[in-house]
Design a protein around this motif. Structure first.
Motif, mmCIF file in Angstrom:
data_model
loop_
_atom_site.group_PDB
_atom_site.id
_atom_site.type_symbol
_atom_site.label_atom_id
_atom_site.label_comp_id
_atom_site.label_asym_id
_atom_site.label_seq_id
_atom_site.Cartn_x
_atom_site.Cartn_y
_atom_site.Cartn_z
ATOM 1 N N ARG A 246 54.416 14.771 35.741
ATOM 2 C CA ARG A 246 52.820 14.574 35.079
ATOM 3 C C ARG A 246 51.792 15.229 34.851
ATOM 4 N NH1 ARG A 246 55.729 10.227 31.981
ATOM 5 N NH2 ARG A 246 54.684 9.159 32.696
ATOM 6 N N TRP A 247 50.865 14.644 35.904
ATOM 7 C CA TRP A 247 50.546 15.489 36.336
ATOM 8 C C TRP A 247 50.271 15.895 37.162
ATOM 9 C CZ3 TRP A 247 50.023 10.663 40.443
ATOM 10 C CH2 TRP A 247 49.495 9.416 39.719
ATOM 11 N N VAL A 248 50.981 16.991 37.967
ATOM 12 C CA VAL A 248 51.634 18.155 38.229
ATOM 13 C C VAL A 248 50.975 19.464 37.264
ATOM 14 C CG1 VAL A 248 52.845 19.751 39.835
ATOM 15 C CG2 VAL A 248 52.149 17.653 40.694
ATOM 16 N N GLU A 249 52.017 19.099 36.285
ATOM 17 C CA GLU A 249 52.167 19.814 34.488
ATOM 18 C C GLU A 249 50.557 19.795 34.377
ATOM 19 O OE1 GLU A 249 55.437 17.932 32.701
ATOM 20 O OE2 GLU A 249 56.884 18.632 33.942
ATOM 21 N N ALA A 250 50.212 19.002 34.648
ATOM 22 C CA ALA A 250 48.510 19.225 33.715
ATOM 23 C C ALA A 250 47.970 19.896 34.657
ATOM 24 C CB ALA A 250 48.163 17.546 33.720
ATOM 25 N N LEU A 251 47.785 19.699 35.711
ATOM 26 C CA LEU A 251 47.485 20.757 36.653
ATOM 27 C C LEU A 251 47.427 22.111 36.631
ATOM 28 C CD1 LEU A 251 46.816 18.632 40.230
ATOM 29 C CD2 LEU A 251 45.076 18.747 38.165
ATOM 30 N N GLY A 252 49.018 22.203 35.965
ATOM 31 C CA GLY A 252 49.347 23.985 35.300
ATOM 32 C C GLY A 252 49.925 24.331 36.609
ATOM 33 N N LYS A 253 50.180 23.353 37.331
ATOM 34 C CA LYS A 253 51.261 23.926 38.553
ATOM 35 C C LYS A 253 52.973 23.301 38.671
ATOM 36 C CE LYS A 253 47.388 23.346 41.439
ATOM 37 N NZ LYS A 253 46.861 24.822 41.524
ATOM 38 N N THR A 254 53.582 23.973 39.291
ATOM 39 C CA THR A 254 54.776 23.228 39.161
ATOM 40 C C THR A 254 55.350 22.096 40.421
ATOM 41 O OG1 THR A 254 55.510 25.204 38.546
ATOM 42 C CG2 THR A 254 57.244 24.422 39.523
ATOM 43 N N SER B 263 47.022 28.215 44.589
ATOM 44 C CA SER B 263 48.885 27.468 44.944
ATOM 45 C C SER B 263 49.158 27.296 43.615
ATOM 46 C CB SER B 263 49.173 26.904 45.484
ATOM 47 O OG SER B 263 50.463 26.522 45.996
ATOM 48 N N THR B 264 50.458 27.681 42.855
ATOM 49 C CA THR B 264 50.853 26.786 41.696
ATOM 50 C C THR B 264 52.222 25.978 42.394
ATOM 51 O OG1 THR B 264 52.846 28.456 41.892
ATOM 52 C CG2 THR B 264 50.622 29.118 40.917
ATOM 53 N N LEU B 265 52.189 25.183 43.555
ATOM 54 C CA LEU B 265 53.487 23.945 43.945
ATOM 55 C C LEU B 265 52.275 23.092 44.319
ATOM 56 C CD1 LEU B 265 56.119 24.060 44.934
ATOM 57 C CD2 LEU B 265 55.600 24.506 46.756
ATOM 58 N N ILE B 266 52.628 22.013 44.019
ATOM 59 C CA ILE B 266 52.401 20.267 44.860
ATOM 60 C C ILE B 266 54.111 19.952 44.684
ATOM 61 C CG2 ILE B 266 51.760 18.019 44.168
ATOM 62 C CD1 ILE B 266 49.743 19.476 42.198
ATOM 63 N N GLU B 267 54.166 19.135 46.183
ATOM 64 C CA GLU B 267 55.496 18.403 46.371
ATOM 65 C C GLU B 267 55.259 17.654 46.226
ATOM 66 O OE1 GLU B 267 58.776 19.939 50.440
ATOM 67 O OE2 GLU B 267 55.954 19.639 50.369
ATOM 68 N N VAL B 268 56.289 17.022 45.350
ATOM 69 C CA VAL B 268 55.693 15.392 45.178
ATOM 70 C C VAL B 268 56.560 14.692 46.013
ATOM 71 C CG1 VAL B 268 56.454 13.789 43.288
ATOM 72 C CG2 VAL B 268 54.722 15.785 42.823
ATOM 73 N N VAL B 269 55.721 13.754 46.796
ATOM 74 C CA VAL B 269 56.994 13.322 47.948
ATOM 75 C C VAL B 269 57.155 11.893 47.699
ATOM 76 C CG1 VAL B 269 57.610 13.014 49.942
ATOM 77 C CG2 VAL B 269 56.123 14.567 49.946
ATOM 78 N N LEU B 270 58.528 11.376 46.978
ATOM 79 C CA LEU B 270 59.012 9.911 47.051
ATOM 80 C C LEU B 270 59.077 8.927 47.898
ATOM 81 C CD1 LEU B 270 61.545 10.892 43.947
ATOM 82 C CD2 LEU B 270 58.256 10.526 44.035
ATOM 83 N N GLY B 271 58.478 7.654 47.934
ATOM 84 C CA GLY B 271 59.604 7.122 49.509
ATOM 85 C C GLY B 271 60.253 5.800 48.543
ATOM 86 N N GLU B 272 60.973 5.280 50.374
ATOM 87 C CA GLU B 272 61.763 4.578 49.553
ATOM 88 C C GLU B 272 61.548 3.112 48.340
ATOM 89 O OE1 GLU B 272 62.942 2.212 53.132
ATOM 90 O OE2 GLU B 272 64.529 4.841 53.315
#
Length: 300
Positions: A187-195, A166-175
Motif C-alpha cells: 500500500r505504501w508503494v501504491e501511495a507513492l505512485g509506484k509499482t 523510477s516507477t519501481l520499488i522492490e519489496v523484499v520479504l524476510g522469513e
C-alpha cells in the motif's frame, strides 16, 4: 535544523498523506538515494525526517531534497507548494529524532557492518509497533533481520535510482516479516505512485541479480574488444528497449557499488558473477562513474 523556507510556509496548510501511507517517515542517510526516498514521501504529504552523520552532511541532504522537490514542481509532477513541502522536512544528526516515526528507511552505503550497526541504532529508538526497512540492493534481508530484536517489523524496500523518475520499488520479504507489514508495504508503494515487485529474500533479489548479470557480461564484451561501450549500450536500448544501457547504468549506480554487489553474488551464487578485471581496474583507478567524472563513459 530548520529551513528558511519553513518559516515562509508557516501559514500554508499541509496536505494529508494518502490513506495507507505513514504520516511520519524517517530516512537514515541523505545521499543521492536517501534524498530521493525522502523526496518521494515528502511529495505525498508525509512529514519527513532525514538523519545524517554530521551537520554539514545534514544540510547537504536538505539541499538535495529541496532541489528534487523544486524540479518535481517544474516538471508538473506535483502541484504541491515548495515552501509548504519544505516545512515538512526536518534534518538532524540525532538518532533520537526517530522516536516518533511510524516508518524509517535505512539508506546508508552497502556495507554489512554499517547496515547492521545503523539498523540496530534505529530500532532501539523506535516504538514497538513502528516499522523498519532497508534500502539494500543485494544484502540478505534475512541476515539483517537476525541482527534485530523485532524481525517481524523489518523488510527490504529497494528503491531505484533516480527515485523521482523510477516507477519501481522492490519489496523484499524476510522469513520473519509479518504478513501485515508485507501488505502495508504494498500500500505504501501504491501511495507513492509506484509499482511494487514483491520477492522473497534471495541473493541479489530479482532486480540486482538480473541487472548485474547483464552489466557484467557487457563489461566482458568491452574487455574482449567485441564492441565499444556505447555500441553495446545502444544494442540494449534500441534492440531491447532498455531505457538506459547496462554500462551507462553502471556509471550512474557507481562502479564501486556494482563491484561490491558482484563480489557478494559471487560468494553466494558462484563464479558466474565473478567481476571482470576491467571493473576491478577501473575501481582501483578511481573511475567510479558519474560521481567521479569517468567510468565506462566520460561524464565531464
Amino acid at each position: 535544523m530548520t529551513s528558511p523556507l519553513s518559516e515562509a510556509a508557516s501559514d500554508v496548510q499541509s496536505p494529508e498523506p494518502p490513506a495507507g501511507l505513514p504520516a511520519r517517515v524517517g530516512v537514515l542517510g541523505g545521499g543521492r538515494m536517501g534524498a530521493g526516498i525522502a523526496h518521494a514521501f515528502l511529495v505525498t504529504g508525509a512529514d519527513v525526517l532525514v538523519v545524517e552523520r554530521d551537520g554539514q552532511s545534514a544540510e547537504a541532504a536538505r539541499e538535495r531534497v529541496e532541489s528534487a522537490a523544486a524540479k518535481s514542481i517544474q516538471r508538473g509532477a506535483t502541484d504541491a507548494n515548495l515552501e509548504e513541502m519544505a516545512s515538512r522536512l526536518t534534518v538532524s544528526v540525532d538518532y533520537d529524532a526517530f522516536t516518533d516515526r511510524r516508518l524509517v528507511v535505512e539508506a546508508v552505503p552497502e556495507d554489512w557492518n554499517l547496515k547492521v550497526a545503523s539498523l540496530r541504532r534505529i530500532e532501539d529508538r523506535l516504538q514497538r509497533d513502528a516499522y523498519l526497512a532497508s534500502n539494500t540492493s543485494s544484502l540478505s534481508v534475512n541476515g539483517l533481520a537476525k541482527e534485530l530484536k523485532r524481525p517481524g517489523n523489518f523488510l527490504g524496500l529497494h528503491f531505484f535510482n533516480p527515485v523521482p523518475a523510477s516507477t519501481l520499488i522492490e519489496v523484499v520479504l524476510g522469513e520473519q516479516t509479518a504478513p501485515q507489514l508485507a501488505a502495508e508495504a504494498k500500500r505504501w508503494v501504491e501511495a507513492l505512485g509506484k509499482t511494487a515487485v514483491v520477492v522473497n529474500d534471495a541473493p541479489g533479489f530479482a532486480s540486482s541479480r538480473l541487472g548485474v548479470a547483464i552489466a557484467l557480461e557487457a563489461m566482458r564484451m568491452v574487455e574482449e574488444g567485441v564492441a565499444s561501450a556505447e555500441d553495446i549500450d545502444n544494442a540494449m536500448v534500441l534492440g531491447y528497449k532498455h531505457p538506459t544501457g547496462p554500462l551507462r547504468t553502471t556509471d550512474i549506480v557507481g562502479l564501486d557499488v556494482r563491484l561490491g554487489i558482484a563480489e557478494y553474488l559471487q560468494s553466494t551464487l558462484g563464479d558466474r558473477f565473478a567481476p571482470p578485471q576491467i571493473l576491478r581496474d577501473k575501481v582501483a583507478r578511481g573511475e567510479l562513474g558519474r560521481k567521479t567524472g569517468r567510468g565506462f563513459f566520460d561524464w565531464n
